[in-house]
Design a protein around this motif. Structure first.
Motif, mmCIF file in Angstrom:
data_model
loop_
_atom_site.group_PDB
_atom_site.id
_atom_site.type_symbol
_atom_site.label_atom_id
_atom_site.label_comp_id
_atom_site.label_asym_id
_atom_site.label_seq_id
_atom_site.Cartn_x
_atom_site.Cartn_y
_atom_site.Cartn_z
ATOM 1 N N GLY A 224 -45.276 15.206 31.123
ATOM 2 C CA GLY A 224 -45.301 16.620 31.479
ATOM 3 C C GLY A 224 -44.157 17.392 30.859
ATOM 4 N N LEU A 225 -42.982 16.768 30.758
ATOM 5 C CA LEU A 225 -41.824 17.445 30.163
ATOM 6 C C LEU A 225 -42.012 17.617 28.658
ATOM 7 C CD1 LEU A 225 -39.103 18.580 31.095
ATOM 8 C CD2 LEU A 225 -38.054 16.414 30.388
ATOM 9 N N ILE A 226 -42.642 16.628 28.007
ATOM 10 C CA ILE A 226 -42.943 16.772 26.574
ATOM 11 C C ILE A 226 -43.876 17.961 26.357
ATOM 12 C CG2 ILE A 226 -43.927 15.658 24.548
ATOM 13 C CD1 ILE A 226 -43.258 12.955 25.827
ATOM 14 N N ILE A 227 -44.904 18.075 27.203
ATOM 15 C CA ILE A 227 -45.835 19.203 27.099
ATOM 16 C C ILE A 227 -45.116 20.519 27.367
ATOM 17 C CG2 ILE A 227 -47.914 20.231 28.097
ATOM 18 C CD1 ILE A 227 -48.904 17.392 28.663
ATOM 19 N N HIS A 228 -44.181 20.521 28.324
ATOM 20 C CA HIS A 228 -43.403 21.720 28.636
ATOM 21 C C HIS A 228 -42.598 22.177 27.427
ATOM 22 C CE1 HIS A 228 -40.597 24.448 30.575
ATOM 23 N NE2 HIS A 228 -39.588 23.682 30.176
ATOM 24 N N HIS A 229 -41.915 21.250 26.769
ATOM 25 C CA HIS A 229 -41.129 21.613 25.589
ATOM 26 C C HIS A 229 -42.033 22.114 24.464
ATOM 27 C CE1 HIS A 229 -37.444 20.395 27.342
ATOM 28 N NE2 HIS A 229 -37.640 19.089 27.259
ATOM 29 N N ALA A 230 -43.205 21.487 24.313
ATOM 30 C CA ALA A 230 -44.121 21.900 23.242
ATOM 31 C C ALA A 230 -44.653 23.311 23.473
ATOM 32 C CB ALA A 230 -45.267 20.906 23.137
ATOM 33 N N THR A 231 -45.087 23.600 24.694
ATOM 34 C CA THR A 231 -45.657 24.922 24.981
ATOM 35 C C THR A 231 -44.583 26.011 25.025
ATOM 36 O OG1 THR A 231 -45.567 24.406 27.357
ATOM 37 C CG2 THR A 231 -47.651 24.009 26.211
#
Length: 283
Positions: A224-231
């Protein structure tokens, strides 16, 4: 040896293979990823290929390594939440079902309130109040997950306590603790175990949602944190970066949660005789 695996449908067997693969990915993350998951080892936003199998993020950190170590975080949150919720909810359900009376009424009204509450907004508030740490996230998720195993356990105990062997044990002086440990717990454990798998998937999604909103542990590198940084990266949808930086952690999260959902359904069919399956048989 567990005899019931051959009763799985093809979707159940495929789900078991996916879960096993992700478990192995988490356990052997240091050996499977040649790059560190928190240190820059390449050019920023490098596409997949060469030394970086799935590319890199905006800091040049290897994405494959982040996904491998992120599996550890997601599974830790999911399994930790499921264990706490199943343990607490199971005990509460046994107490409510066996004692009856005002304890049962109080617990059931509390469960009714917990069910109708909008859990995710409250999760956001509590996570923000307690602070961004994995332990706090597990505790908060468990507080909103214990009601499901509690209801299942209570319904089973209500039926079990009317059985003749339970009445006979009470006649011969068996106490509440003895009945819970020797009779109730072994009978309700299969269904609680199945519910734990469902809770694991729910907790993984909730943790990903909190991390996506920036309320997760900033050092955890969960999916979820990887997706947060990407978005959060400007122009992510106007470039090709999303094809690896956003897509691969989303695929990992989706595959894990879907596999857990199918596995829960398969085990519930086998564990609950009312669904036409058989109980677990372990030799």
């Amino acid at each position: 040896m567990i005899k019931w695996f051959h009763d799985f449908s093809w979707s159940g067997k495929l789900s078991a293979a996916v879960i096993l693969a992700i478990l192995l990915l988490a356990v052997f993350a240091p050996g499977l990823s040649i790059h560190p998951h928190n240190t820059s080892t390449g050019a920023p936003l490098q596409p997949p290929g060469g030394k970086h199998l799935l590319g890199t993020d905006e800091l040049g950190v290897d994405l494959w390594a982040q996904i491998c170590y992120g599996a550890r975080v997601s599974l830790l949150v999911g399994l930790g939440t499921a264990f706490l919720a199943a343990l607490g909810g199971g005990l509460v359900g046994i107490i409510a079902g066996y004692l009856g009376g005002w304890p049962d009424k109080f617990i059931m009204r509390l469960i009714d309130i917990m069910i109708v509450l909008p859990d995710f907004p409250l999760l956001i508030v509590l996570a923000a109040f307690l602070g961004p740490s994995l332990l706090n996230i597990i505790v908060v998720l468990a507080l909103f997950s214990w009601v499901f195993p509690a209801r299942i356990t209570r319904s089973q105990v209500l039926a079990l306590k009317e059985q003749s062997y339970i009445k006979s044990a009470e006649t011969y002086g068996a106490g509440a603790w003895y009945l819970m440990w020797k009779h109730f717990l072994p009978e309700v454990f299969p269904l609680v175990a199945v519910n734990m798998i469902r809770l694991t998937g729910r907790a993984i999604v909730s943790e990903a949602g909190l991390s996506f909103l920036g309320l997760g542990d900033p050092t955890s590198k969960s999916w979820g944190l990887i997706i947060h940084h990407a978005t959060s990266f400007k122009g992510i949808y106007f470039t090709d970066f999303w094809k690896w930086w956003l897509l691969y952690p989303w695929l990992a999260l989706t595959m894990m949660v879907t596999a857990l959902a199918f596995m829960s359904r398969e085990l519930e069919r086998i564990a609950d005789p009312r669904l036409g399956g058989r109980r677990f048989s372990v030799h």
